[in-house]
Write an enzyme that holds these catalytic residues in place. Structure first.
Site, PDB file in Angstrom:
ATOM      1  N   LYS A 227      43.703  39.956  43.471  1.00 47.85           N
ATOM      2  CA  LYS A 227      44.345  39.654  44.746  1.00 47.85           C
ATOM      3  C   LYS A 227      45.346  38.500  44.651  1.00 47.85           C
ATOM      4  O   LYS A 227      45.289  37.662  43.753  1.00 47.85           O
ATOM      5  CB  LYS A 227      43.285  39.361  45.812  1.00 47.85           C
ATOM      6  CG  LYS A 227      42.565  40.623  46.280  1.00 47.85           C
ATOM      7  CD  LYS A 227      41.675  40.386  47.477  1.00 47.85           C
ATOM      8  CE  LYS A 227      41.093  41.710  47.974  1.00 47.85           C
ATOM      9  NZ  LYS A 227      40.189  41.519  49.124  1.00 47.85           N
ATOM     10  N   ARG A 261      32.970  43.318  43.880  1.00 47.66           N
ATOM     11  CA  ARG A 261      33.781  44.545  43.971  1.00 47.66           C
ATOM     12  C   ARG A 261      35.021  44.327  43.104  1.00 47.66           C
ATOM     13  O   ARG A 261      35.830  43.441  43.384  1.00 47.66           O
ATOM     14  CB  ARG A 261      34.174  44.830  45.417  1.00 47.66           C
ATOM     15  CG  ARG A 261      35.039  46.086  45.599  1.00 47.66           C
ATOM     16  CD  ARG A 261      35.404  46.281  47.060  1.00 47.66           C
ATOM     17  NE  ARG A 261      36.217  47.473  47.246  1.00 47.66           N
ATOM     18  CZ  ARG A 261      37.528  47.514  47.152  1.00 47.66           C
ATOM     19  NH1 ARG A 261      38.212  46.411  46.864  1.00 47.66           N
ATOM     20  NH2 ARG A 261      38.194  48.646  47.353  1.00 47.66           N
TER      21      ARG A 261
END
Length: 288
Positions: A227, A261
Site C-alpha cells: 500500500k 492479508r
C-alpha cells in the site's frame, strides 16, 4: 459469543492460537498491484495452490478493484468474476476457507450460498449496503468488519478529519459489532482499514495505537500489503516495497494482528514464524 481463538467458517474451523496469513487473488484487470491480478481459470487455480503450499490459511478473492480511479464494476460482473474464481479454487481445493472481498450483499449471498466461499470481507463496514450485515446473518458466515468513511468507494479514497482517530474508530467498531451481534453474527474479525479514508500520518498513528482494539476480544486483520502508506514513505513503488511490507507486518503482529492479508504469502508466513519463535522465548524469560 464465538471463541476468539477460532473462526467457524461454516463448519471449517480456523485456529488463531498463532497468527495466520490470508493470500490475495484479485479477479480484476486494474487492482493497484499488478502482481495480484488473475483472470484465467488455470492461473487462479495455480495461485490458490501456491497460497496453500506457501502456508496461507485463507484465500481472499476480489472482483471489484478499490484502488483510486479504478473503473466501476456492475454487480453482475463482480458476481460472475467472483463465482468463477471460487468455483475454480474449489475444483482443486475443497477445504481451504475462501473469503470474498465485496461490499454487495447479493455477491456475498450467491458466492457463499451457491459457489462455495465462506467469509464476507467487507471494506465498507456496511456503509454502502445495509443488507450486507443481514447477509452475514443469513449465511451464518464470518464477517470481516473494516473501518472506513464515506458511502461510496470513491468517497473512501478521500481524506477525512477525525477528532481522535483511535477513539473514533473504536466507537465505530463498538456500534457495528453491537448491530452484528443483534442480528446473530458471532464470528467477527476487525480490520482497522489502513489506506481507506486516512492519510499517511493517520495510517501510522492508527498502527501505533492498534493494540487498543484488542479490548474487543475479537481477531484483528491487518491489510497493508503493497500500500501507498509504505511505498510513499520509502519513495518507492508498490512493486518495489516488499521489504517495507515485511517490516510493518512484523510490527502489526507485535501490536496484536491475528491475520495478515497479503500478496506475498511466503514472506508473510516466514514473518509469522519468526514472530512466534520470538514470543516463545519471551514467554520463557517472563516465567523465569
Amino acid at each position: 459469543m464465538a471463541d476468539y481463538k477460532t473462526i467457524n467458517c461454516r463448519g471449517k474451523i480456523v485456529h488463531l492460537d498463532a497468527p495466520i496469513v490470508m493470500g490475495i487473488v484479485n479477479i480484476t484487470p486494474d487492482s493497484f498491484f499488478e502482481g495480484s491480478r488473475y483472470r484465467e481459470t488455470d492461473a487462479i487455480k495455480k495461485r490458490a495452490e501456491e497460497i496453500v503450499a506457501q502456508g496461507g490459511k485463507i484465500i481472499d478473492v476480489g472482483g471489484f478493484s478499490t484502488r483510486p480511479g479504478a473503473a466501476d464494476v456492475s454487480e453482475q460482473e463482480e458476481l460472475d468474476r467472483v463465482c468463477m474464481a471460487v468455483e475454480a479454487i474449489r475444483a482443486v481445493d475443497a477445504t481451504t476457507p475462501i473469503s470474498v472481498d465485496t461490499f454487495r450483499s447479493k455477491v456475498a449471498l450467491e458466492s457463499i450460498g451457491k459457489c462455495g466461499a465462506d467469509i464476507i470481507n467487507d471494506i465498507s463496514g456496511g456503509l454502502v449496503e445495509d443488507g450486507i450485515f443481514e447477509a452475514a446473518a443469513t449465511l451464518k458466515a464470518p464477517y470481516i468488519l473494516m473501518h472506513t468513511a464515506g458511502h461510496t468507494v470513491q468517497e473512501m479514497q478521500q481524506k477525512f478529519t477525525y477528532n481522535n482517530i483511535t477513539k473514533d474508530i473504536f466507537r465505530y467498531f463498538a456500534e457495528k459489532i453491537s448491530k452484528l451481534h443483534e442480528l446473530g453474527v458471532n464470528d467477527i474479525i476487525l480490520d482497522p482499514g489502513f489506506g481507506f479514508a486516512k492519510d499517511i500520518d493517520q495510517n501510522y498513528e492508527l498502527m501505533a495505537k492498534m493494540s487498543v482494539f484488542k479490548q474487543f476480544d475479537l481477531p484483528i486483520l491487518v491489510g497493508i500489503s503493497r500500500k501507498r502508506m509504505i511505498w510513499q514513505v520509502l519513495e518507492s513503488s508498490a512493486k518495489e516495497c516488499l521489504n517495507g511490507v515485511t517490516a510493518l507486518n512484523m510490527v502489526s503482529l507485535q501490536l496484536g494482528a491475528d491475520i495478515l492479508r497479503v500478496h506475498d504469502v511466503k514472506e508473510a508466513v516466514e514473518t509469522v514464524k519468526l514472530y512466534c519463535e520470538l514470543q516463545k522465548h519471551a514467554s520463557v524469560l517472563a516465567n523465569n
